[in-house]
Enzyme design. Structure first.
Site, PDB file in Angstrom:
ATOM      1  N   GLU A 195       0.832  -1.213   0.000  1.00 20.50           N
ATOM      2  CA  GLU A 195       0.000   0.000   0.000  1.00 20.50           C
ATOM      3  C   GLU A 195       0.863   1.258   0.000  1.00 20.50           C
ATOM      4  O   GLU A 195       2.093   1.193   0.123  1.00 20.50           O
ATOM      5  CB  GLU A 195      -0.949  -0.052   1.204  1.00 20.50           C
ATOM      6  CG  GLU A 195      -1.908  -1.241   1.084  1.00 20.50           C
ATOM      7  CD  GLU A 195      -2.994  -1.284   2.139  1.00 20.50           C
ATOM      8  OE1 GLU A 195      -2.916  -0.542   3.146  1.00 20.50           O
ATOM      9  OE2 GLU A 195      -3.940  -2.080   1.953  1.00 20.50           O
ATOM     10  N   ASN A 196       0.194   2.392  -0.149  1.00 22.10           N
ATOM     11  CA  ASN A 196       0.892   3.677  -0.250  1.00 22.10           C
ATOM     12  C   ASN A 196       0.006   4.764   0.339  1.00 22.10           C
ATOM     13  O   ASN A 196      -1.229   4.675   0.212  1.00 22.10           O
ATOM     14  CB  ASN A 196       1.181   3.964  -1.743  1.00 22.10           C
ATOM     15  CG  ASN A 196       2.148   5.107  -1.925  1.00 22.10           C
ATOM     16  OD1 ASN A 196       1.772   6.273  -1.839  1.00 22.10           O
ATOM     17  ND2 ASN A 196       3.396   4.780  -2.164  1.00 22.10           N
ATOM     18  N   ALA A 197       0.629   5.777   0.921  1.00 26.92           N
ATOM     19  CA  ALA A 197      -0.123   6.897   1.485  1.00 26.92           C
ATOM     20  C   ALA A 197      -0.990   7.552   0.406  1.00 26.92           C
ATOM     21  O   ALA A 197      -2.065   8.082   0.689  1.00 26.92           O
ATOM     22  CB  ALA A 197       0.833   7.921   2.090  1.00 26.92           C
ATOM     23  N   CYS A 204      -2.116  -4.803  -5.464  1.00 21.98           N
ATOM     24  CA  CYS A 204      -2.590  -6.051  -4.863  1.00 21.98           C
ATOM     25  C   CYS A 204      -1.498  -7.132  -4.880  1.00 21.98           C
ATOM     26  O   CYS A 204      -0.619  -7.140  -5.757  1.00 21.98           O
ATOM     27  CB  CYS A 204      -3.764  -6.605  -5.661  1.00 21.98           C
ATOM     28  SG  CYS A 204      -5.262  -5.645  -5.565  1.00 21.98           S
ATOM     29  N   GLU A 228      -1.692 -10.273  -5.740  1.00 18.11           N
ATOM     30  CA  GLU A 228      -1.672 -11.171  -6.903  1.00 18.11           C
ATOM     31  C   GLU A 228      -0.870 -10.563  -8.047  1.00 18.11           C
ATOM     32  O   GLU A 228      -0.130 -11.255  -8.748  1.00 18.11           O
ATOM     33  CB  GLU A 228      -3.099 -11.453  -7.381  1.00 18.11           C
ATOM     34  CG  GLU A 228      -3.968 -12.198  -6.371  1.00 18.11           C
ATOM     35  CD  GLU A 228      -4.713 -11.271  -5.407  1.00 18.11           C
ATOM     36  OE1 GLU A 228      -4.221 -10.163  -5.099  1.00 18.11           O
ATOM     37  OE2 GLU A 228      -5.804 -11.669  -4.953  1.00 18.11           O
ATOM     38  N   CYS A 274      -9.425  -9.645  -6.962  1.00 17.14           N
ATOM     39  CA  CYS A 274     -10.219  -8.530  -7.505  1.00 17.14           C
ATOM     40  C   CYS A 274     -10.206  -8.569  -9.034  1.00 17.14           C
ATOM     41  O   CYS A 274      -9.414  -9.302  -9.650  1.00 17.14           O
ATOM     42  CB  CYS A 274      -9.672  -7.195  -6.993  1.00 17.14           C
ATOM     43  SG  CYS A 274      -8.199  -6.628  -7.857  1.00 17.14           S
TER      44      CYS A 274
HETATM   45  N1  THU Z   1      -6.101  -6.570  -2.225  1.00 20.03           N
HETATM   46  C1  THU Z   1      -5.285  -7.527  -2.757  1.00 20.03           C
HETATM   47  O1  THU Z   1      -4.084  -7.573  -2.462  1.00 20.03           O
HETATM   48  N2  THU Z   1      -5.826  -8.411  -3.620  1.00 20.03           N
HETATM   49  C2  THU Z   1      -7.116  -8.415  -4.020  1.00 20.03           C
HETATM   50  O2  THU Z   1      -7.481  -9.194  -4.873  1.00 20.03           O
HETATM   51  C3  THU Z   1      -8.068  -7.500  -3.401  1.00 20.03           C
HETATM   52  C4  THU Z   1      -7.510  -6.472  -2.509  1.00 20.03           C
HETATM   53  C5  THU Z   1      -5.503  -5.581  -1.327  1.00 20.03           C
HETATM   54  C6  THU Z   1      -5.463  -4.186  -1.881  1.00 20.03           C
HETATM   55  C7  THU Z   1      -5.425  -3.362  -0.634  1.00 20.03           C
HETATM   56  O3  THU Z   1      -4.075  -3.253  -0.194  1.00 20.03           O
HETATM   57  C8  THU Z   1      -6.196  -4.185   0.392  1.00 20.03           C
HETATM   58  O4  THU Z   1      -6.247  -5.496  -0.128  1.00 20.03           O
HETATM   59  C9  THU Z   1      -7.610  -3.687   0.634  1.00 20.03           C
HETATM   60  O5  THU Z   1      -8.324  -3.575  -0.543  1.00 20.03           O
END
Ligand code: THU
Length: 163
Positions: free
Chosen positions: A64-66, A73, A75, A112
């Site tokens: 993640e990032n600010a 994600c 994957e 997602c």
């Molecule tokens: N996220 C994933 O890493 N994979 C997905 O398929 C869905 C969501 C992450 C993105 C974000 O860092 C956190 O989960 C909340 O959405």
């Protein structure tokens, strides 16, 4: 007007012990990756483990990032890393483990839409299905035999014109 049904087979395993040894190992690698996620904003941790045809297992986790949209994600981190480190090596399977830090996730969290699109690109490129295994922190494990199963009517390079 015609109507058609699109369906797919989902395998549901109640515990990891029901999985093959290879799938158990891949899921456990995804769990390790999940615990290393950098997710201070959502507190939702996702880990992915990609098994390649050369036997290598590549990890990814959400970063993640600010500036929220700059994050990525698990994957996509995993498949892009696999593509960068082992270019052209086909993907044999992907396992995903996801859980919130606030509340133990018991329902399998499917990838997602953006990740489905990224993964199906490799499936189309290698011309063989990529089985996807996913689980929360505890609870059942879902497995589909191919990314195409959970991304029907996918967009692909064939629409771009010169193929
Ligand atoms: N996220 C994933 O890493 N994979 C997905 O398929 C869905 C969501 C992450 C993105 C974000 O860092 C956190 O989960 C909340 O959405």
């Amino acid at each position: 007007m015609k109507k058609t049904q699109i369906s797919f087979e989902l395998s549901i395993f109640e515990t990891p012990e029901e999985l093959s040894q290879n799938d158990q190992k891949l899921l456990s690698e995804a769990e390790t990756a999940r615990d290393n996620a950098y997710s201070p904003y959502s507190n939702f941790q996702v880990g992915a483990a990609v098994l390649l045809e050369n036997g290598e297992i590549v990890h990814g986790n959400n970063q993640e990032n600010a500036s929220y949209p700059s994050g990525l994600c698990a994957e996509r981190v995993a498949v892009f890393y696999a593509g960068a480190k082992f270019p052209g090596v086909p993907i044999k399977a992907i396992a995903i483990s996801a859980s919130s830090k606030k509340d133990v996730t018991k329902t399998p969290a499917a990838p997602c839409g953006n990740c489905r699109q990224a993964i199906i690109e490799y499936e189309q490129k290698q011309k063989s299905p990529i089985p996807i295994l996913f689980r929360g922190k505890v609870g059942p494990i879902y497995k589909c035999a191919s990314m195409a199963d959970i991304l029907p009517l996918a967009f692909s390079s064939s629409f771009l014109g010169d193929s």
